[in-house]
Design a protein around this motif. Structure first.
Motif, PDB file in Angstrom:
ATOM      1  N   THR A 288      -2.165  34.659 -15.890  1.00 53.17           N
ATOM      2  CA  THR A 288      -3.554  34.953 -15.549  1.00 53.17           C
ATOM      3  C   THR A 288      -4.229  35.580 -16.764  1.00 53.17           C
ATOM      4  O   THR A 288      -3.724  36.557 -17.318  1.00 53.17           O
ATOM      5  CB  THR A 288      -3.643  35.917 -14.357  1.00 53.17           C
ATOM      6  OG1 THR A 288      -2.942  35.367 -13.238  1.00 53.17           O
ATOM      7  CG2 THR A 288      -5.087  36.177 -13.977  1.00 53.17           C
ATOM      8  N   TYR A 309      -4.252  30.558 -14.487  1.00 59.21           N
ATOM      9  CA  TYR A 309      -5.626  30.902 -14.136  1.00 59.21           C
ATOM     10  C   TYR A 309      -6.268  31.455 -15.412  1.00 59.21           C
ATOM     11  O   TYR A 309      -6.043  32.616 -15.776  1.00 59.21           O
ATOM     12  CB  TYR A 309      -5.656  31.913 -12.993  1.00 59.21           C
ATOM     13  CG  TYR A 309      -4.840  31.453 -11.798  1.00 59.21           C
ATOM     14  CD1 TYR A 309      -5.381  30.593 -10.852  1.00 59.21           C
ATOM     15  CD2 TYR A 309      -3.518  31.850 -11.642  1.00 59.21           C
ATOM     16  CE1 TYR A 309      -4.639  30.152  -9.762  1.00 59.21           C
ATOM     17  CE2 TYR A 309      -2.754  31.410 -10.561  1.00 59.21           C
ATOM     18  CZ  TYR A 309      -3.326  30.564  -9.629  1.00 59.21           C
ATOM     19  OH  TYR A 309      -2.577  30.124  -8.566  1.00 59.21           O
ATOM     20  N   ALA A 338      -6.763  23.466  -8.431  1.00 60.05           N
ATOM     21  CA  ALA A 338      -6.167  24.767  -8.708  1.00 60.05           C
ATOM     22  C   ALA A 338      -4.658  24.704  -8.563  1.00 60.05           C
ATOM     23  O   ALA A 338      -4.109  23.856  -7.860  1.00 60.05           O
ATOM     24  CB  ALA A 338      -6.734  25.814  -7.746  1.00 60.05           C
ATOM     25  N   ASP A 350     -10.826  26.432 -15.908  1.00 58.75           N
ATOM     26  CA  ASP A 350      -9.694  26.846 -16.738  1.00 58.75           C
ATOM     27  C   ASP A 350      -9.765  26.185 -18.108  1.00 58.75           C
ATOM     28  O   ASP A 350      -9.621  26.847 -19.141  1.00 58.75           O
ATOM     29  CB  ASP A 350      -8.376  26.478 -16.063  1.00 58.75           C
ATOM     30  CG  ASP A 350      -8.176  27.164 -14.732  1.00 58.75           C
ATOM     31  OD1 ASP A 350      -8.337  28.396 -14.677  1.00 58.75           O
ATOM     32  OD2 ASP A 350      -7.871  26.470 -13.747  1.00 58.75           O
TER      33      ASP A 350
END
Length: 453
Positions: A288, A309, A338, A350
């Motif tokens: 992330t 992410y 996703a 992204d």
């Protein structure tokens, strides 16, 4: 050696020319105390190595003294020092393990719990205290100035059995090439490495290693690294069974940075020559990058995870590569959806954050992916990122099923058979830009426009 041991004078075991310094052991079963006037000297002679000094207690150690383990002036390496309390340790002494004509030695501090303090409690004076009294440090501590002084003359290893944390505002700065290693074993109890309050300034380019759960067991150790500024040394931060969360900036413009854990979260900027993010073991491998975070590594960026992410920006600011790859073998990659439990997904939001000379998706010889599906337009001029060349690597097939096709300023490469789910246009826009294709399947039109030669 004894139940309670104290030293306030000098213990000398220096080596003659041609023979290393001696070995000194000061140990107790209950409590070991070395005052500020205590001195252990295991230095080498004119051309010999330093020896080994060990200060130990089965229970608790307080060290405010000095250890000398220098290599000889004409040759020889620095010696080794270990200061430890099995249950608790208080350290605010000095160690000189330098070697004018060889390699510096290393000091090891390895209690069960360790806290890096802004400054140490007041040192004991030259006379021995009543060491039977309950003056034990709890939890164990080492002062930041003591770490800094040791790094000026050798390497430092801080290894706790369970947990290491830092007092906010603690700063360690050193100008030598000395390495610091901070780790926990976690063989008996879970714990964390919480260094968000610490700042490390490796101005001489010394390497920085931070590792949780080095026993590679089932107990969790989450790692929060410190603010790091380096003149170009390598930085390795990881956990064998826990997360790495970067809450403070990491800057090593001339060095390689590796973040090795599952999961990894970047909540602060990272600047390096090259950056690798990958798990040390499979399971929960998630990357992330929070909004507003900037990642810059002009010699290349490699992200390996089963979920990504990427809200923050990732740029190699040059012609080098940015690789996005799965961690688990046979895991599909889906460009347009996703991430979830079944696939590594990269949405437009992204991909919009990346900038690279070459965007390489899916290349992982150790764990080939289960195929790549593209359901969004890929355009190297934006909005799906900024990249000159595109390479898609698949262990299965590459399914092109977007309405906008693929457009790049430079070359395109597809390493697996292409399956068309809709009519597609592949366009490379500058001179000498090739489009490399394998077998093509599907009852749809494929338009290829390449300016290569």
């Amino acid at each position: 050696t004894g139940e309670i041991v104290g030293v306030s004078g000098e213990v000398r075991a220096t080596g003659a020319d041609g023979s290393r310094g001696g070995d000194v052991l000061v140990s107790s079963t209950m409590r070991t105390v070395l005052t500020s006037s205590a001195r252990i000297d295991v230095s080498g002679g004119a051309s010999s190595d330093g020896g080994r000094a060990v200060v130990w207690s089965d229970t608790a150690t307080q060290f405010f003294g000095t250890i000398l383990g220098r290599g000889g002036d004409l040759g020889g390496d620095g010696g080794e020092a270990e200061v430890s309390g099995h249950e608790t340790l208080g350290y605010s002494g000095t160690a000189d393990l330098s070697a004018p004509s060889g390699n510096a030695g290393t000091m090891l501090l390895d209690p069960f719990l360790l806290r890096i303090l802004l400054a140490a409690p007041q040192a004991l004076d030259g006379s021995l205290p009543t060491i039977g009294q309950n003056t034990l440090p709890d939890p164990g501590f080492v002062s930041a100035p003591a770490i800094q002084a040791a790094l000026a003359n050798g390497g430092v290893i801080l290894e706790a059995g369970r947990q290491i944390e830092a007092e906010p505002g603690a700063v360690v700065t050193w100008n030598t090439f000395s390495q610091i290693q901070i780790s926990t074993t976690n063989s008996a109890l879970a714990g964390d490495i919480l260094l968000g309050g610490l700042q490390l300034n490796a101005l001489g380019g010394g390497q920085i290693e931070i590792a949780g759960n080095t026993s590679d067991g089932a107990l969790v150790c989450n790692v929060e690294p410190p603010r790091i500024t380096s003149a170009g040394g390598g930085i390795n931060i990881g956990s064998f069974n826990g997360s790495v969360t970067v809450n403070q900036p990491i800057s090593s413009p001339g060095g390689a940075v590796r973040l090795l854990a599952a999961p990894v979260r970047l909540s602060a900027n990272v600047t390096a020559a090259s950056l690798e993010v990958s798990p040390l073991r499979l399971g929960n491998s998630r990357l992330t990058i929070d909004p507003g975070v900037s990642v810059s590594a002009p010699m290349g960026i490699e992200y390996t995870a089963d979920e990504m992410y990427l809200a923050g920006s990732s740029s190699n600011a040059g012609a080098s590569f940015l690789a996005l790859r799965n961690a688990t073998a046979n895991r599909p990659i889906r460009l347009g959806t996703a991430s979830d439990a079944s696939a590594l997904g990269l949405q437009l939001i992204d991909l919009a954050t990346v900038a690279a000379g070459v965007l390489a998706i899916g290349e992982n010889n150790a764990a080939p992916n289960g195929g790549i599906t593209v359901t969004i337009p890929l355009d190297g001029n934006g909005p799906s990122g900024r990249f000159t060349q595109l390479s898609l690597f698949s262990g299965g097939s590459i399914n092109l099923n977007s309405a906008g096709g693929v457009t790049t300023p430079g070359s395109q490469s597809y390493s697996a058979p292409i399956s068309l789910g809709a009519s597609q246009a592949l366009t490379s826009g500058t001179a000498f830009s090739d489009i490399s294709l394998g077998a093509i399947d599907g009852a749809f039109a494929l338009t290829v426009t390449a300016t290569g030669s």
